[in-house]
Design a protein around this motif. Structure first.
Motif, PDB file in Angstrom:
ATOM      1  N   ASP A 210       1.000  -1.377   0.008  1.00 21.10           N
ATOM      2  CA  ASP A 210      -0.166  -0.024  -0.205  1.00 21.10           C
ATOM      3  C   ASP A 210       0.958   1.343   0.018  1.00 21.10           C
ATOM      4  OD1 ASP A 210       0.964   0.084   2.468  1.00 21.10           O
ATOM      5  OD2 ASP A 210      -0.851   0.188   3.554  1.00 21.10           O
ATOM      6  N   LEU A 212       2.940   2.097   2.256  1.00 23.03           N
ATOM      7  CA  LEU A 212       3.027   2.592   3.550  1.00 23.03           C
ATOM      8  C   LEU A 212       4.085   1.948   4.286  1.00 23.03           C
ATOM      9  CD1 LEU A 212      -0.624   3.860   4.298  1.00 23.03           C
ATOM     10  CD2 LEU A 212       1.430   5.018   3.301  1.00 23.03           C
ATOM     11  N   ARG A 216       5.111   2.915   8.393  1.00 19.82           N
ATOM     12  CA  ARG A 216       4.941   1.858   9.811  1.00 19.82           C
ATOM     13  C   ARG A 216       6.291   1.664  10.521  1.00 19.82           C
ATOM     14  NH1 ARG A 216       2.304  -0.880   5.737  1.00 19.82           N
ATOM     15  NH2 ARG A 216       0.067  -0.154   5.748  1.00 19.82           N
ATOM     16  N   CYS A 236       5.064  12.271   1.627  1.00 17.43           N
ATOM     17  CA  CYS A 236       3.937  11.466   1.455  1.00 17.43           C
ATOM     18  C   CYS A 236       3.585  11.600  -0.190  1.00 17.43           C
ATOM     19  CB  CYS A 236       3.222  11.122   2.532  1.00 17.43           C
ATOM     20  SG  CYS A 236       1.802  12.586   2.552  1.00 17.43           S
ATOM     21  N   GLN A 240      -2.015   9.988   1.001  1.00 19.13           N
ATOM     22  CA  GLN A 240      -1.777   9.046   2.031  1.00 19.13           C
ATOM     23  C   GLN A 240      -1.518   9.838   3.453  1.00 19.13           C
ATOM     24  OE1 GLN A 240       2.277   8.114   0.256  1.00 19.13           O
ATOM     25  NE2 GLN A 240       1.555   6.138  -0.442  1.00 19.13           N
ATOM     26  N   ALA A 242      -3.500  11.321   5.480  1.00 21.62           N
ATOM     27  CA  ALA A 242      -4.372  10.916   6.672  1.00 21.62           C
ATOM     28  C   ALA A 242      -4.243   9.482   7.280  1.00 21.62           C
ATOM     29  CB  ALA A 242      -5.927  10.810   6.044  1.00 21.62           C
ATOM     30  N   GLU A 243      -3.922   8.571   6.318  1.00 21.94           N
ATOM     31  CA  GLU A 243      -3.497   7.254   6.864  1.00 21.94           C
ATOM     32  C   GLU A 243      -2.168   7.295   7.670  1.00 21.94           C
ATOM     33  OE1 GLU A 243      -4.156   3.485   7.614  1.00 21.94           O
ATOM     34  OE2 GLU A 243      -5.733   4.852   6.342  1.00 21.94           O
ATOM     35  N   ILE A 244      -1.266   8.033   7.236  1.00 19.34           N
ATOM     36  CA  ILE A 244       0.050   8.126   8.016  1.00 19.34           C
ATOM     37  C   ILE A 244      -0.188   8.979   9.372  1.00 19.34           C
ATOM     38  CG2 ILE A 244       2.298   9.408   7.974  1.00 19.34           C
ATOM     39  CD1 ILE A 244       2.354   8.781   4.982  1.00 19.34           C
ATOM     40  N   ARG A 246      -3.047   8.379  10.763  1.00 17.40           N
ATOM     41  CA  ARG A 246      -3.462   7.506  11.802  1.00 17.40           C
ATOM     42  C   ARG A 246      -2.508   6.408  12.458  1.00 17.40           C
ATOM     43  NH1 ARG A 246      -8.218   7.966   9.101  1.00 17.40           N
ATOM     44  NH2 ARG A 246      -7.417   6.871   7.193  1.00 17.40           N
ATOM     45  N   LEU A 247      -1.317   6.451  11.692  1.00 17.42           N
ATOM     46  CA  LEU A 247      -0.377   5.318  11.942  1.00 17.42           C
ATOM     47  C   LEU A 247       0.422   6.038  13.348  1.00 17.42           C
ATOM     48  CD1 LEU A 247       1.404   4.351   8.683  1.00 17.42           C
ATOM     49  CD2 LEU A 247       0.146   2.917  10.321  1.00 17.42           C
TER      50      LEU A 247
END
Ligand code: GLN
Length: 273
Positions: A210, A212, A216, A236, A240, A242-244, A246-247
């Motif tokens: 994905d 990412l 991670r 990024c 991407q 928002a997902e980053i 969240r991580l």
């Protein structure tokens, strides 16, 4: 002798299928003549050997090889950065990341900065030139580090380079960790422009299924590697951010948009406890 205008037209037609934009014939002429673009405007004619050298560059450019790799350098935040096929060519949006890091470091005394996945060393070099921070930069590629070391040296920057898989061999804590890691999802690599897909190092592009994977790893270790009030700044890909964020559990995240309005940088500050 040939009129520069005619020469530029011929170069333009030689590279019409591969040139990124209309400025490339000018840059080819500037490279061969060793002058800037403003000085180029003052010339009327060029010698035959100059034209022959321009055509040699254009012939290679017509294969899709990026101009930066043919002439061996590109500009980044006003510095000349050497590039070859072992490193990702620095992109304009990455200048924003370097600028944000410089702003963050400006008034901090005794600060330490880490640039993970340094590649050509562009970000680390610019930070070292523009701040008093102690700069450490790491990459998993020995060949990339050779280019990065040369870039730091050529620009008078003091950077400590470490051969390391992410944080693996990086010691100590930092006020800021910056990174522009590989972030293209594996399945999208085949669909990239030929000049990127066929000429830039795959390892500098491929961010896993994905895209990412590297974020991670960064998210798992960043809190340990940052000092109190430390910040993480990550470039990024489109979509991407928002997902980053969240991580990055335990961080307050904001984003910075690039020249195209894409959320391009995630800035994360350790939440105080
Ligand atoms: N940090 C380097 C740059 O920003 C290399 C990035 C990479 O290889 N993914 O250009």
């Amino acid at each position: 002798m040939i009129a520069l205008r005619d020469a530029l037209c011929e170069i333009a037609s030689m590279i019409k299928d591969t040139a990124a934009d209309d400025s490339e014939p000018d840059w080819i002429a500037c490279h061969v003549l060793g002058c800037g673009r403003a000085a180029l405007r003052l010339r009327r004619d060029i010698d035959d050997d100059v034209f022959a050298a321009m055509k040699a560059v254009a012939t290679e450019r017509a294969t899709g090889r990026p101009l930066s790799q043919i002439i061996g350098y590109t500009g980044f935040c006003g510095l000349k950065i050497r590039v070859n096929g072992d490193v990702l060519c620095p992109r304009p949006e990455t200048e924003l990341l370097a600028e944000q890091a410089i702003i963050f470091l400006k008034d901090r005394k005794g600060a330490r900065a880490l640039d993970l996945c340094t590649g050509s060393g562009c970000i680390a070099t610019v930070i070292a030139v523009n701040t008093r921070a102690e700069v450490v930069a790491s990459d998993i590629s020995r060949k990339a580090l050779e280019v990065a070391e040369e870039n730091a040296r050529q620009n008078g920057a003091k950077v400590k380079f470490v051969l390391s898989d992410m944080f693996g061999d990086v010691d100590g804590k930092f006020d800021i960790i910056v990174s522009n890691p590989p972030y293209i999802p594996t399945s999208e690599i085949e669909g990239l422009d030929r000049e990127v897909r066929d000429f830039e190092p795959r390892a500098a592009l491929d961010g896993g299924e994905d895209g990412l994977d590297f974020y991670r790893t960064i998210a798992a270790h960043a809190a340990d590697k940052l000092k109190e009030n430390g910040a993480l700044m990550l470039e990024c890909g489109e979509g991407q951010a928002a997902e980053i964020a969240r991580l990055l559990d335990g961080f307050d995240c904001t984003t910075v948009v690039d020249y195209c309005g894409v959320e391009r940088i995630v800035k994360a500050v350790k939440k105080s406890v």
